[in-house]
Design an enzyme around this catalytic site. Structure first.
Site, PDB file in Angstrom:
ATOM      1  N   ARG A 144       0.879  -1.100   0.017  1.00  0.00           N
ATOM      2  CA  ARG A 144       0.059  -0.118   0.030  1.00  0.00           C
ATOM      3  C   ARG A 144       0.839   0.958   0.206  1.00  0.00           C
ATOM      4  NH1 ARG A 144      -5.837   0.044  -1.202  1.00  0.00           N
ATOM      5  NH2 ARG A 144      -5.802   2.048  -0.043  1.00  0.00           N
ATOM      6  N   HIS A 148      -4.441  -2.021  -8.091  1.00  0.00           N
ATOM      7  CA  HIS A 148      -5.156  -2.280  -7.016  1.00  0.00           C
ATOM      8  C   HIS A 148      -4.175  -2.878  -5.977  1.00  0.00           C
ATOM      9  CE1 HIS A 148      -8.230  -3.775  -4.194  1.00  0.00           C
ATOM     10  NE2 HIS A 148      -7.529  -4.952  -4.236  1.00  0.00           N
ATOM     11  N   ASN A 197      -5.983   4.698 -11.507  1.00  0.00           N
ATOM     12  CA  ASN A 197      -4.943   4.632 -10.290  1.00  0.00           C
ATOM     13  C   ASN A 197      -4.045   3.584 -10.741  1.00  0.00           C
ATOM     14  OD1 ASN A 197      -6.476   2.783  -9.242  1.00  0.00           O
ATOM     15  ND2 ASN A 197      -7.061   4.342  -7.491  1.00  0.00           N
TER      16      ASN A 197
HETATM   17  P1  IDP Z   1      -8.256   1.979  -2.976  1.00  0.00           P
HETATM   18  O1  IDP Z   1      -8.073   1.208  -4.464  1.00  0.00           O
HETATM   19  O2  IDP Z   1      -7.145   2.506  -2.527  1.00  0.00           O
HETATM   20  O3  IDP Z   1      -8.156   0.777  -1.850  1.00  0.00           O
HETATM   21  P2  IDP Z   1     -11.145   2.130  -2.699  1.00  0.00           P
HETATM   22  O4  IDP Z   1     -11.930   3.068  -1.623  1.00  0.00           O
HETATM   23  O5  IDP Z   1     -11.263   0.777  -2.354  1.00  0.00           O
HETATM   24  O6  IDP Z   1      -9.628   2.466  -2.913  1.00  0.00           O
HETATM   25  O7  IDP Z   1     -11.706   2.391  -4.184  1.00  0.00           O
HETATM   26  C1  IDP Z   1     -11.529   1.146  -5.292  1.00  0.00           C
HETATM   27  C2  IDP Z   1     -11.349   2.074  -6.711  1.00  0.00           C
HETATM   28  O8  IDP Z   1     -12.272   2.983  -6.836  1.00  0.00           O
HETATM   29  C3  IDP Z   1     -10.361   3.096  -6.354  1.00  0.00           C
HETATM   30  O9  IDP Z   1      -8.988   2.399  -6.584  1.00  0.00           O
HETATM   31  C4  IDP Z   1     -10.514   3.814  -7.675  1.00  0.00           C
HETATM   32  O10 IDP Z   1     -10.152   3.255  -8.693  1.00  0.00           O
HETATM   33  C5  IDP Z   1     -11.981   4.156  -7.615  1.00  0.00           C
HETATM   34  N1  IDP Z   1     -12.399   5.181  -6.578  1.00  0.00           N
HETATM   35  C6  IDP Z   1     -12.276   5.261  -5.361  1.00  0.00           C
HETATM   36  N2  IDP Z   1     -12.848   6.437  -4.786  1.00  0.00           N
HETATM   37  C7  IDP Z   1     -13.250   7.192  -5.867  1.00  0.00           C
HETATM   38  C8  IDP Z   1     -13.641   8.442  -6.059  1.00  0.00           C
HETATM   39  O11 IDP Z   1     -13.921   9.250  -5.208  1.00  0.00           O
HETATM   40  N3  IDP Z   1     -14.144   8.859  -7.396  1.00  0.00           N
HETATM   41  C9  IDP Z   1     -13.784   7.834  -8.680  1.00  0.00           C
HETATM   42  N4  IDP Z   1     -13.286   6.788  -8.342  1.00  0.00           N
HETATM   43  C10 IDP Z   1     -13.072   6.326  -7.156  1.00  0.00           C
HETATM   44 MG    MG Z   2      -9.811  -0.775  -1.630  1.00  0.00          MG
END
Ligand code: IDP
Ligand code: MG
Length: 169
Positions: A91, A125, A122
């Protein structure tokens, strides 16, 4: 100090941008090892199950399309990393969820972007905690696909059709 495993996905944007090598290099610097790897064509069912905790979010539909590869290529590279404190280590290397807020030295900070329609592209994952890591690894991989298992396995007798390489006559 705890032996852990974590699920890493190189998302479709990471594959299309040819970032696999860079990402694997960044992850190889933190003393963890790959214990499973495969290319997966992500079905809607798998995508929705993987992100089921985000079902109520307004970006959910776009997120599912993104991870299924609708904007890039219909595949992801799924990896399981194994080692001491692997979840936190990975992470830290990948950085914050929002690529605009991620440290510029992290994978997401270097390579991520937010599209006009608001999708966080991004690049990678990684599992957030032990509970999620176990759920995700069991969702994406079968025990025999991992070189080393930390979760208990059991054998079952099943009858099924298997594919083989066709023998040359
Ligand atoms: P993480 O991937 O850092 O664990 P999570 O909150 O689990 O973050 O969200 C999963 C995925 O959903 C993120 O990697 C991103 O691609 C997308 N995502 C999360 N929050 C947002 C947002 O506020 N707007 C658009 N996409 C988002
Ligand atoms: Mg997540």
């Amino acid at each position: 100090m705890k032996e852990q495993q974590t699920l890493v996905l190189i998302k479709p944007d990471g594959l299309v941008k040819s970032l696999t090598g860079n990402i694997l290099t960044e992850l190889s610097d933190v003393d963890i090892i790959i214990t499973g790897a495969k290319i997966v064509q992500v079905t809607r069912e798998l995508a929705e199950e993987h992100y089921n905790h985000l079902k109520e979010e307004k970006f959910f539909d776009e997120l599912i399309k993104y991870v299924m590869g609708e904007y890039h290529t219909r595949r992801v590279l799924a990896l399981v990393y194994h080692g001491t404190d692997t979840i936190g280590k990975v992470r830290r290397v990948i950085g914050e969820t929002n690529p605009e807020e991620a440290e510029p030295t992290t994978i997401r900070g270097k390579y991520g972007r937010i599209t006009k329609s608001g999708v966080f592209e991004n690049v990678v994952h990684a599992s957030e905690n032990e509970k999620e890591a176990e759920r995700e690894i069991k969702l994406w991989f079968r025990p025999e696909e991992l070189v080393h298992n930390i979760y208990p396995t059991e054998s079952k007798d099943v009858t099924k059709t298997e594919f083989f390489w066709k023998e040359k006559k």
